[in-house]
Design an enzyme around this catalytic site. Structure first.
Site, short mmCIF file in Angstrom:
data_model
loop_
_atom_site.label_atom_id
_atom_site.label_comp_id
_atom_site.label_asym_id
_atom_site.label_seq_id
_atom_site.Cartn_x
_atom_site.Cartn_y
_atom_site.Cartn_z
CG HIS A 166 -1.83 1.15 1.34
ND1 HIS A 166 -3.14 1.10 0.93
CD2 HIS A 166 -1.64 2.41 1.80
CE1 HIS A 166 -3.72 2.27 1.14
NE2 HIS A 166 -2.83 3.09 1.67
CD GLU A 167 1.63 3.60 3.60
OE1 GLU A 167 1.87 4.67 3.02
OE2 GLU A 167 0.58 3.38 4.22
CG HIS A 170 0.31 6.37 -0.64
ND1 HIS A 170 -0.65 7.20 -1.16
CD2 HIS A 170 -0.30 5.66 0.35
CE1 HIS A 170 -1.81 7.00 -0.52
NE2 HIS A 170 -1.61 6.05 0.38
CD GLU A 196 -6.00 5.55 0.22
OE1 GLU A 196 -6.25 4.53 0.88
OE2 GLU A 196 -5.04 6.31 0.48
#
Length: 401
Positions: A166-167, A170, A196
């Site tokens: 997830h990170e 980003h 997101e």
């Protein structure tokens, strides 16, 4: 006469105080102790919004801080279309047998080593960043210095792996921006929703896909030995298991947006004055029961679970679901443009997908408005339809619906 600086200082004082009060109230399970501080923060945000909005909706002025160009009315219509189908899908899934679960030993060193491998597999450039351990995963920085953190849990290696992916989503957005834009007004991500969308498509549509989890299953067994699951199909179901829970940040793909829609509707009502702060807990608990089918057991699992409102971040919550909507649109276009996607992911190769995202989204930074950027990349205006189709097909297959 007060100045803008005075108003800013007042807001900073109140949010700093409110954060401390919220943390203690959460620990004490005492909603009443937090409400006066929340009221003061809300009043300041309302005052700010009214000054900016003029004759427009004050909530839109707050939303614009995080998702330029979006309006509460537009999001309400989109989210209103999401809610009934998500609730129906959730109910149908929970009426089916539960997915298999992991078992075994998952030492931290192994989790962190495989987490690093995943970050590299998804295109994170460690020459321009680093990975560290923290209590809460996050991504920070831009351009030539973009860093991420992850976390470990002895009984839940997926927490580490998917927090990392997830990170990385980003981080790769920031690393992927055309370097000619760096140190200019367009040299960062255009909105929280678009940001997101990158983290969610990396984590969910790619990282939790049947093809990629087949590869991850092999790496898990190589790293940890017996994990209590004996075939890739059961592992895929395990990675995508759906179960009842209170906490937004721990929710699965099906239920996550229901948590966000609850917060969006409540904060919009707070800003408009349609919901009194004193009635917030009851409104939260009623809505939770309606959407999830069971009662909130304590405030830390309910209205006190998130830090956002104590810090005055009204308008932030809807960008989480908007990111999922954007991700659904992008994934539909990505699958059409990269016909080898599943074969690639089955080998642990995400380059076709991440390269597409870099070319169609990430390189532009803030050059285009959020809706324009997604429309250019996806070939259609943002809509909830692709996300719903993806979720219903994926989880219908896993749970035999």
């Amino acid at each position: 006469m007060t100045t803008a600086y005075d108003d800013l200082m007042a807001f900073q004082r109140e949010t700093s105080r409110a954060h401390r009060i919220w943390a203690q109230a959460r620990a004490d399970e005492d909603v009443a102790a937090f409400l006066p501080a929340l009221s003061r923060v809300l009043d300041l945000r309302r005052e700010e919004a009214a000054c900016i909005a003029g004759n427009a909706d004050p909530y839109d002025a707050l939303l614009d801080d995080y998702e330029p160009g979006a309006t509460g009315a537009q999001l309400s219509a989109m989210f209103g279309a999401l809610r009934p189908r998500l609730a129906a899908l959730r109910a149908a899934i929970l009426d089916r047998p539960a997915a298999p679960k992991l078992s075994g030993d998952f030492p931290e060193a192994g989790q962190l080593a495989l987490s690093r491998e995943l970050a590299l597999a998804f295109g994170y450039d460690l020459s321009l960043g680093r990975i560290d351990k923290a209590v809460h995963p996050f991504s920070s920085g831009s351009g030539l210095d973009v860093r991420i953190t992850t976390r470990t849990a002895a009984d839940d290696p997926f927490n580490c792996f998917y927090s990392t992916v997830h990170e990385v989503g980003h981080a790769c957005y920031e690393q992927g921006i055309d370097r000619t834009h760096l140190l200019t007004p367009v040299g960062g991500g255009v909105s929280m929703g678009v940001h997101e969308s990158q983290s969610r498509i990396y984590e969910n549509q790619l990282g939790r896909s049947e093809a990629f989890t087949g590869w991850l299953y092999g790496r898990m067994r190589d790293t940890f030995g017996d994990i209590g699951i004996t075939n890739p199909a059961d592992f895929y179901a395990c990675v995508n298991s759906v179960g009842s829970g209170f906490i937004r940040t721990e929710a699965d793909e099906v239920q996550y947006n229901l948590h966000v829609l609850l917060r969006f509707d409540l904060e919009r009502a707070l800003v408009s004055g349609d919901l009194a702060v004193t009635d917030l807990e009851a409104a939260w608990n009623d809505r939770f029961m309606a959407d999830f089918g069971f009662a909130v057991d304590k405030p830390s699992n309910g209205v006190l679970q998130d830090v956002h409102w104590s810090e005055g971040l009204f308008g932030y919550f809807p960008t989480y679901t908007l990111g999922n909507v954007y991700a659904g649109c992008l994934y539909q276009a990505l699958r059409a443009d990269v016909p080898t996607l599943d074969d690639d992911l089955a080998r642990g190769d995400t380059s076709g997908a991440t390269g597409w995202l870099r070319s169609n989204v990430q390189q532009f930074g803030s050059l285009f408005a959020p809706v324009d950027l997604i429309t250019r990349a996806a070939g259609q205006a943002p809509s909830e339809a692709p996300l719903l189709a993806y979720l219903e097909q994926k989880f219908g297959g896993i749970y035999g619906l």
